[in-house]
Design a protein around this motif. Structure first.
Motif, mmCIF file in Angstrom:
data_model
loop_
_atom_site.group_PDB
_atom_site.id
_atom_site.type_symbol
_atom_site.label_atom_id
_atom_site.label_comp_id
_atom_site.label_asym_id
_atom_site.label_seq_id
_atom_site.Cartn_x
_atom_site.Cartn_y
_atom_site.Cartn_z
ATOM 1 N N ALA A 608 0.819 -1.216 0.000
ATOM 2 C CA ALA A 608 0.000 0.000 0.000
ATOM 3 C C ALA A 608 0.850 1.262 0.000
ATOM 4 N N ASN A 609 2.136 1.131 0.309
ATOM 5 C CA ASN A 609 2.997 2.303 0.417
ATOM 6 C C ASN A 609 4.128 2.309 -0.611
ATOM 7 N N VAL A 610 4.014 1.478 -1.627
ATOM 8 C CA VAL A 610 4.992 1.456 -2.701
ATOM 9 C C VAL A 610 4.768 2.660 -3.619
ATOM 10 N N VAL A 611 5.840 3.283 -3.997
ATOM 11 C CA VAL A 611 5.797 4.381 -4.960
ATOM 12 C C VAL A 611 6.336 3.849 -6.285
ATOM 13 N N THR A 612 5.605 4.017 -7.360
ATOM 14 C CA THR A 612 6.023 3.510 -8.667
ATOM 15 C C THR A 612 6.424 4.669 -9.577
ATOM 16 N N GLU A 613 7.399 4.395 -10.406
ATOM 17 C CA GLU A 613 7.822 5.370 -11.409
ATOM 18 C C GLU A 613 8.517 4.637 -12.541
ATOM 19 N N VAL A 618 12.046 1.415 -17.764
ATOM 20 C CA VAL A 618 12.061 0.420 -16.691
ATOM 21 C C VAL A 618 11.091 0.856 -15.600
ATOM 22 N N GLU A 619 10.176 -0.050 -15.214
ATOM 23 C CA GLU A 619 9.238 0.234 -14.141
ATOM 24 C C GLU A 619 9.917 -0.035 -12.792
ATOM 25 N N PHE A 620 9.768 0.941 -11.878
ATOM 26 C CA PHE A 620 10.359 0.796 -10.551
ATOM 27 C C PHE A 620 9.273 0.801 -9.481
ATOM 28 N N ALA A 621 9.450 -0.090 -8.497
ATOM 29 C CA ALA A 621 8.631 -0.070 -7.284
ATOM 30 C C ALA A 621 9.559 0.320 -6.144
ATOM 31 N N LEU A 622 9.327 1.489 -5.551
ATOM 32 C CA LEU A 622 10.201 2.019 -4.511
ATOM 33 C C LEU A 622 9.488 1.956 -3.165
ATOM 34 N N LEU A 623 10.181 1.403 -2.160
ATOM 35 C CA LEU A 623 9.577 1.254 -0.836
ATOM 36 C C LEU A 623 10.504 1.830 0.219
ATOM 37 N N ASP A 624 9.946 2.694 1.067
ATOM 38 C CA ASP A 624 10.676 3.210 2.228
ATOM 39 C C ASP A 624 10.614 2.135 3.314
ATOM 40 N N THR A 625 11.686 1.353 3.444
ATOM 41 C CA THR A 625 11.658 0.224 4.380
ATOM 42 C C THR A 625 11.731 0.683 5.835
#
Length: 722
Positions: A608-613, A618-625
């Protein structure tokens, strides 16, 4: 009136003043806990463990409890073993005789300012005799004497003078006390009463030695040498063994030498007096001949030494030659039969046989084996496979029932890198064991770790001490590690190709079957368990044939992964063995259910908190761990990102990046080099000190103050790599 051994102050009836009571360590030789002095430090011997603490023997019959609340560390991290000499403080003695002990940060004589012996009669320096111990020298009796003379003899720490015999035996009677430890020649040593009458010429005191001129009987024939493996059938008999000393430990009673020949190893107990080192000239590596009686000691076979002789010259060479020839014959496996007929593993046969030989030779040499592996499902499967193969061989080699805990240690690593932290820990332990217990330096078997550049410094530290290291890794090894590793098994070295990824668990399971072919059937399902996804069909089929269908394999994998996380520095030997080899289904199913519940909860929050760009297609899924995961609870960040990446990747160029305070993890659908990404990111963010921390888990470290810049640099570097 005495004087304090520390400051010289006059003290009454003792040898240390009140102000220096805690600067001296005492050897207690009393027989009652009431004689102990609170606040004093005493030397003791570890008797055993309980859930609430450690029992320590201060003297025969006087045992205290060091409660876990008194320790400066966790009880399960205490490296004391039964029989170890330790130093403790007496906190008090209860009305029922129970002794409460406290922790001592000082664990060596040299760390105290003095050493004293405390007996019921008083205190004295170790090299002084106490008044009670002084015994007048015996004079030989004249032929006409009929009065028995009094003598004393110590057996262990018990007085064996029979006063009743001395006062009631009529003159001329043949009064001889038997010795429980007969002379190797078959002659019986007399007890503490001087014989009289006609028996006088045939008996002697234990405190004297009969000269050859006085012996009228023909000398007994030299006994035949017995093999150590046959001692179990010789309990109660006198035997002679020859071998090499592979361990020495001092207990509160005898000195125990572990002696190994070409067939096995056994403990030899030699006694002088309680806690005193017998045969101080005999050390680890010496060749010896032992005459003694075979006994069963707490269920273990042990030899009570009557004579221990240090061999040299041709005699010592003969012993070592027999052992060396046996090692050569036994250590090398006949061949390698990869599980499921894996051709990739078969290409690595030479290296795996070298690794198997090194392990088997260590067992035969009574050399401890330390296995290091990552605290992951794959790592635990690999470590457990080796453990399953090695423990039966250790039991066969050593008569002592707890030898498998003494000669085999599995130490999981939080990360798949054998760095300086782990190497320093290992070096400290092995040097302590060498210096405190005369142990041989161990063989280190690194599985799923040790083959990357990040591990080179750690392995190099071990090599400084001449320690052998064997590295077995299913991933391609870095060239830098090849020069510092004695035996390296890696696909790159055999130029193995193929599209399928080989797991470390699958590779090491075949190694374990080469170490001990008798456990091969126990290992057949392990390769399938070691793959988190897309296990090769050959391994799936073999597991099914062994009774493990896909659902059961998944339960085992998930259960091991969960248990690998908790107490990750512990091997959890029995628990892992129950899961992988003995569980009828309930344990693994129960733990697996917990795994799924915990993982799903975390995935739901993270997703629910993944940021995509999208960057350069290239598709990125960025997560603040840091912000959206429970960093100190299950699942660990690498496992969480693995699952999140599998769920989101749809075959297109895709990458998942988890960013923390000063570290991040990269997952990609393409074959992207994490090391290349780190090098490129370092160029793009020159002030962030970007560096690869773990190639196997896609980990990169950086300075926390440059977090945003590093995140942008890594995303750009990954996009360039597709």
């Amino acid at each position: 009136m005495g004087s304090c051994i520390i400051c010289g102050t006059d003290v009454g009836g003792g040898r240390v003043c009140d102000s220096h009571q805690e600067d001296v360590v005492f050897d207690f030789r009393g027989d009652s806990p009431d004689d102990l002095v609170p606040s004093r430090f005493y030397r003791g011997v570890v008797d055993g463990y309980a859930e609430f603490g450690v029992f320590v023997d201060l003297a025969p019959g006087v045992t205290g409890l060091l409660h876990r609340s008194e320790l400066d560390r966790r009880l399960d991290s205490l490296d004391w073993e039964p029989g170890d000499d330790v130093f403790v403080q007496v906190k008090g003695v209860r009305d029922n005789g129970n002794v409460d002990l406290g922790w001592s940060i000082r664990q060596a004589d040299r760390e105290f300012r003095g050493v004293l012996v405390q007996e019921s009669s008083g205190e004295h320096l170790p090299d002084e005799e106490s008044g009670d111990d002084e015994v007048a020298a015996e004079e030989p009796a004249d032929e006409g004497d009929t009065e028995p003379e009094e003598s004393t003899e110590e057996d262990g720490d018990e007085e064996r003078l029979d006063d009743a015999v001395e006062t009631e035996a009529p003159a001329g009677d043949n009064v001889v006390e038997s010795d429980p430890h007969p002379d190797p020649s078959g002659e019986t040593m007399s007890g503490g009463v001087e014989p009289t009458g006609e028996a006088e010429a045939d008996a002697e005191s234990d405190e004297s030695i009969e000269s050859d001129a006085d012996v009228e009987d023909e000398p007994a024939a030299e006994p035949d040498r017995a093999s150590i493996e046959a001692l179990g059938d010789a309990v109660g008999e006198s035997v002679r063994i020859e071998g090499e000393v592979v361990g020495v430990r001092q207990t509160g009673g005898p000195t125990v030498f572990e002696v190994s020949d070409e067939t096995g190893a056994v403990d030899v107990a030699a006694f002088v007096e309680p806690g005193v080192r017998a045969h101080p000239d005999v050390e680890v590596g010496d060749a010896v001949r032992v005459d003694g009686e075979v006994e069963s000691h707490r269920g273990d076979v042990q030899v009570e030494s009557e004579a221990l002789v240090l061999l040299d010259g041709e005699a010592a060479e003969a012993v070592r030659r027999r052992i060396a020839e046996a090692l050569t014959d036994e250590a090398r496996p006949e061949g390698l039969q990869p599980l499921a007929g894996d051709e990739t593993v078969a290409e690595l046969a030479d290296g795996l046989l070298d690794a198997a030989e090194a392990v088997r030779r260590a067992i035969l040499e009574s050399r401890p084996i330390v296995v290091r592996h990552p605290a992951t499902a794959d790592g635990y499967v690999a470590g457990a496979a080796v453990e399953r193969a090695v423990l039966p061989l250790i039991r066969d080699e050593h008569a002592k029932s707890d030898a498998e805990y003494h000669y085999f240690t599995r130490r999981p690593l939080d990360e798949p890198v054998y760095g300086m932290d782990a190497a320093t820990n290992d070096a400290t332990r092995m040097l302590q064991d060498r210096d405190r217990h005369d142990e041989k330096l161990p063989l280190f078997l690194l599985v799923g770790t040790g083959s990357t550049t990040e591990s080179a410094d750690g392995i190099d530290l071990l090599s400084v001490y001449g320690v052998d290291a064997v590295v077995v890794d299913a991933a391609v090894a870095d060239p830098e590690t090849r020069d510092v590793v004695d035996t390296l098994v890696s696909p790159e070295l055999a130029d193995v190709g193929g599209d399928e990824t080989l797991s470390t668990g699958a590779l090491v399971a075949s190694l374990a079957s080469a170490i001990n072919d008798e456990v091969r059937d126990d290992l057949r399902h392990l390769p399938a368990v070691s793959y988190w996804a897309d296990a090769p069909e050959r391994y799936v089929d073999v597991a099914r044939d062994a009774g493990y269908d896909a659902e059961r394999v998944a339960e085992l994998r998930e259960a091991v992964a969960l248990e690998a996380y908790y107490q990750s520095y512990q091997d959890k030997r029995e628990l892992i063995a129950d899961l992988l080899f003995s569980d009828g289904g309930n344990l693994a199913a129960h733990v697996s259910e917990q795994f799924r519940e915990k993982l799903e909860t975390e995935i739901e929050t993270a997703d629910a908190n993944v940021v995509t760009e999208a960057v350069d297609g290239v598709e990125f899924a960025l997560l603040d761990t840091d912000g959206y995961t429970h960093r100190y609870d299950f699942p660990p960040t690498p496992l969480l990102l693995d699952d999140l990446h599998r769920r989101r990747a749809d075959g297109e160029p895709f990458a998942t990046v988890g960013v923390g305070t000063d570290e991040l993890y990269v997952r990609t659908t393409a074959d992207v080099s994490v090391r290349d990404v780190a090098e490129r990111a370092a160029e793009l963010a020159p002030n962030a000190d970007v560096a690869t921390a773990g190639v196997r888990e896609g980990k990169i470290e950086f300075l926390s103050g440059e977090r945003d810049a590093v995140e942008d640099a890594v995303v750009a570097a990954v996009a360039e790599s597709f």
